[in-house]
Design a protein around this motif. Structure first.
Motif, PDB file in Angstrom:
ATOM      1  N   ARG A 119       0.577  -0.954  -0.386  1.00  0.00           N
ATOM      2  CA  ARG A 119      -0.204   0.293   0.018  1.00  0.00           C
ATOM      3  C   ARG A 119       0.922   1.189   0.069  1.00  0.00           C
ATOM      4  NH1 ARG A 119      -5.366   1.145   4.467  1.00  0.00           N
ATOM      5  NH2 ARG A 119      -5.527  -0.157   2.885  1.00  0.00           N
ATOM      6  N   LEU A 120       0.564   1.974  -0.820  1.00  0.00           N
ATOM      7  CA  LEU A 120       1.378   3.562  -0.774  1.00  0.00           C
ATOM      8  C   LEU A 120       0.059   5.072  -1.080  1.00  0.00           C
ATOM      9  CD1 LEU A 120       3.841   4.785  -2.699  1.00  0.00           C
ATOM     10  CD2 LEU A 120       2.075   5.971  -2.540  1.00  0.00           C
ATOM     11  N   VAL A 121       0.661   5.539   0.439  1.00  0.00           N
ATOM     12  CA  VAL A 121      -1.039   6.783   0.365  1.00  0.00           C
ATOM     13  C   VAL A 121      -0.202   7.472   0.085  1.00  0.00           C
ATOM     14  CG1 VAL A 121      -2.395   8.164   2.495  1.00  0.00           C
ATOM     15  CG2 VAL A 121      -2.204   5.228   2.480  1.00  0.00           C
ATOM     16  N   ALA A 122      -0.931   8.927  -0.704  1.00  0.00           N
ATOM     17  CA  ALA A 122       0.570   9.700  -1.279  1.00  0.00           C
ATOM     18  C   ALA A 122      -1.471  11.037  -1.295  1.00  0.00           C
ATOM     19  CB  ALA A 122       0.769   9.720  -2.688  1.00  0.00           C
ATOM     20  N   GLY A 123      -0.826  11.891  -0.811  1.00  0.00           N
ATOM     21  CA  GLY A 123      -2.178  13.408  -0.994  1.00  0.00           C
ATOM     22  C   GLY A 123      -1.593  14.391  -0.175  1.00  0.00           C
ATOM     23  N   PHE A 124      -2.511  15.559  -0.183  1.00  0.00           N
ATOM     24  CA  PHE A 124      -2.442  16.479   0.997  1.00  0.00           C
ATOM     25  C   PHE A 124      -2.765  17.146   1.631  1.00  0.00           C
ATOM     26  CE2 PHE A 124      -1.456  17.967  -4.003  1.00  0.00           C
ATOM     27  CZ  PHE A 124      -2.216  18.794  -4.013  1.00  0.00           C
ATOM     28  N   ASN A 125      -3.160  18.223   2.072  1.00  0.00           N
ATOM     29  CA  ASN A 125      -4.244  18.922   2.483  1.00  0.00           C
ATOM     30  C   ASN A 125      -4.410  20.496   2.119  1.00  0.00           C
ATOM     31  OD1 ASN A 125      -4.340  16.873   4.536  1.00  0.00           O
ATOM     32  ND2 ASN A 125      -3.488  17.650   6.137  1.00  0.00           N
ATOM     33  N   ASP A 126      -5.074  20.773   2.218  1.00  0.00           N
ATOM     34  CA  ASP A 126      -5.085  21.985   1.301  1.00  0.00           C
ATOM     35  C   ASP A 126      -6.439  23.164   2.239  1.00  0.00           C
ATOM     36  OD1 ASP A 126      -4.249  24.328  -0.099  1.00  0.00           O
ATOM     37  OD2 ASP A 126      -4.570  23.746  -1.988  1.00  0.00           O
ATOM     38  N   LYS A 127      -6.008  24.334   1.690  1.00  0.00           N
ATOM     39  CA  LYS A 127      -7.257  25.768   2.289  1.00  0.00           C
ATOM     40  C   LYS A 127      -8.920  24.973   2.364  1.00  0.00           C
ATOM     41  CE  LYS A 127      -4.691  29.636   1.919  1.00  0.00           C
ATOM     42  NZ  LYS A 127      -4.767  30.929   1.519  1.00  0.00           N
ATOM     43  N   HIS A 128      -9.012  24.518   1.053  1.00  0.00           N
ATOM     44  CA  HIS A 128      -9.832  24.049   0.531  1.00  0.00           C
ATOM     45  C   HIS A 128     -10.990  22.198   0.338  1.00  0.00           C
ATOM     46  CE1 HIS A 128      -8.087  22.902  -2.864  1.00  0.00           C
ATOM     47  NE2 HIS A 128      -8.995  22.896  -3.649  1.00  0.00           N
ATOM     48  N   LEU A 129      -9.858  21.937   0.797  1.00  0.00           N
ATOM     49  CA  LEU A 129     -10.123  20.324   0.920  1.00  0.00           C
ATOM     50  C   LEU A 129      -8.939  19.413   0.736  1.00  0.00           C
ATOM     51  CD1 LEU A 129      -9.359  18.791  -2.161  1.00  0.00           C
ATOM     52  CD2 LEU A 129     -11.220  19.383  -2.856  1.00  0.00           C
ATOM     53  N   ASP A 130      -8.441  18.388   1.495  1.00  0.00           N
ATOM     54  CA  ASP A 130      -7.564  17.422   1.876  1.00  0.00           C
ATOM     55  C   ASP A 130      -7.994  16.303   1.049  1.00  0.00           C
ATOM     56  OD1 ASP A 130      -6.972  19.376   3.740  1.00  0.00           O
ATOM     57  OD2 ASP A 130      -7.541  17.814   5.464  1.00  0.00           O
ATOM     58  N   PHE A 131      -7.256  15.500   0.465  1.00  0.00           N
ATOM     59  CA  PHE A 131      -7.205  14.262  -0.004  1.00  0.00           C
ATOM     60  C   PHE A 131      -6.448  13.424   0.006  1.00  0.00           C
ATOM     61  CE2 PHE A 131      -4.034  15.385  -3.086  1.00  0.00           C
ATOM     62  CZ  PHE A 131      -3.899  14.033  -4.209  1.00  0.00           C
ATOM     63  N   ARG A 132      -6.655  11.852  -0.922  1.00  0.00           N
ATOM     64  CA  ARG A 132      -5.654  10.579  -0.677  1.00  0.00           C
ATOM     65  C   ARG A 132      -5.897  10.191  -1.231  1.00  0.00           C
ATOM     66  NH1 ARG A 132      -4.656  14.548   3.030  1.00  0.00           N
ATOM     67  NH2 ARG A 132      -3.767  14.215   5.508  1.00  0.00           N
ATOM     68  N   LEU A 133      -4.603   9.632  -2.455  1.00  0.00           N
ATOM     69  CA  LEU A 133      -4.787   8.135  -3.235  1.00  0.00           C
ATOM     70  C   LEU A 133      -3.899   7.678  -2.596  1.00  0.00           C
ATOM     71  CD1 LEU A 133      -5.400   7.068  -5.882  1.00  0.00           C
ATOM     72  CD2 LEU A 133      -2.562   8.316  -6.257  1.00  0.00           C
ATOM     73  N   VAL A 134      -5.053   5.797  -2.759  1.00  0.00           N
ATOM     74  CA  VAL A 134      -4.578   5.378  -2.164  1.00  0.00           C
ATOM     75  C   VAL A 134      -4.337   4.131  -3.140  1.00  0.00           C
ATOM     76  CG1 VAL A 134      -4.511   3.230  -0.063  1.00  0.00           C
ATOM     77  CG2 VAL A 134      -5.610   5.686   0.121  1.00  0.00           C
ATOM     78  N   VAL A 135      -2.865   3.386  -3.619  1.00  0.00           N
ATOM     79  CA  VAL A 135      -3.209   2.400  -4.498  1.00  0.00           C
ATOM     80  C   VAL A 135      -2.680   1.401  -3.271  1.00  0.00           C
ATOM     81  CG1 VAL A 135      -1.872   1.770  -6.145  1.00  0.00           C
ATOM     82  CG2 VAL A 135      -2.334   3.821  -5.393  1.00  0.00           C
ATOM     83  N   ASP A 136      -3.433  -0.370  -3.704  1.00  0.00           N
ATOM     84  CA  ASP A 136      -3.651  -1.371  -2.952  1.00  0.00           C
ATOM     85  C   ASP A 136      -3.123  -2.475  -3.917  1.00  0.00           C
ATOM     86  OD1 ASP A 136      -3.815  -0.930   0.215  1.00  0.00           O
ATOM     87  OD2 ASP A 136      -5.607  -0.244  -0.507  1.00  0.00           O
ATOM     88  N   ILE A 137      -1.751  -3.288  -3.468  1.00  0.00           N
ATOM     89  CA  ILE A 137      -1.864  -4.355  -4.139  1.00  0.00           C
ATOM     90  C   ILE A 137      -1.941  -5.433  -3.622  1.00  0.00           C
ATOM     91  CG2 ILE A 137      -0.009  -5.762  -5.511  1.00  0.00           C
ATOM     92  CD1 ILE A 137      -0.194  -3.064  -6.425  1.00  0.00           C
ATOM     93  N   ALA A 138      -3.288  -6.539  -3.981  1.00  0.00           N
ATOM     94  CA  ALA A 138      -3.819  -7.999  -3.578  1.00  0.00           C
ATOM     95  C   ALA A 138      -3.130  -8.640  -4.105  1.00  0.00           C
ATOM     96  CB  ALA A 138      -4.447  -7.492  -2.767  1.00  0.00           C
ATOM     97  N   PRO A 139      -2.586 -10.031  -3.955  1.00  0.00           N
ATOM     98  CA  PRO A 139      -3.263 -11.810  -4.699  1.00  0.00           C
ATOM     99  C   PRO A 139      -4.700 -11.300  -4.826  1.00  0.00           C
ATOM    100  CG  PRO A 139      -2.309 -11.969  -2.390  1.00  0.00           C
ATOM    101  CD  PRO A 139      -2.886 -10.367  -1.748  1.00  0.00           C
TER     102      PRO A 139
END
Length: 157
Positions: free
Chosen positions: A93-113
């Protein structure tokens, strides 16, 4: 390569407490050695030209409002993948993203069998802070629903 929209299967409170928007898309891959970092790098390595134009227009419009045009923070050495700061990372799993004045966001990329294959899931979480964040989310949503499957197809197969 088929990309499916799926029901998100993440702990949204742990990733972005209070997120009002969450969606997830999945694709299969036959690459047995793929990890979350390499999948994320492949997803954001090159954008379609139409998306680059949209990002350039977005940055032009929001910069005067004091919003971030990338996740980079001046003077702070951060691990970045494309324009996204890495928040946390394991091989699965990799979690990327950031927080800003108007919104916060996250992109989560999961690898699974997934049987003899592996699945790659991209989950997006958004927490809006004000009316501008809600309006911004409403405007970008149609483009988001187009670009995430395009990004996943660059990895799957």
């Amino acid at each position: 390569m088929r990309v499916d929209e799926i029901t998100p299967n993440v702990d949204s409170d742990a990733l972005l407490a209070g997120a009002q928007f969450i969606d997830a898309f999945r694709i299969a891959t036959t690459d047995p050695g793929l990890d979350a970092r390499h999948a994320t790098e492949a997803m954001v390595a090159r954008w379609p030209r139409w998306f680059e134009w949209l990002i350039a227009l977005r940055n032009l419009l929001v910069a005067p409002l004091g919003l971030k045009t990338t996740g980079a923070t001046e003077g702070v050495d951060r691990d970045m993948i494309g324009i996204f700061p890495v928040v946390s990372e394991t091989p699965e799993r990799l979690v990327a993203g950031f927080n800003d004045k108007h919104l916060d966001f996250r992109l989560v990329v999961d690898i699974a069998p997934a049987g003899s294959a592996r699945s790659i899931t991209a989950t997006t979480l958004v927490l809006t802070h004000n009316w501008f964040g809600r309006a911004y989310l409403a405007v970008i949503m149609p483009f988001h629903r187009l670009i995430v499957p395009v990004m996943l197809r660059k990895v799957g197969g």
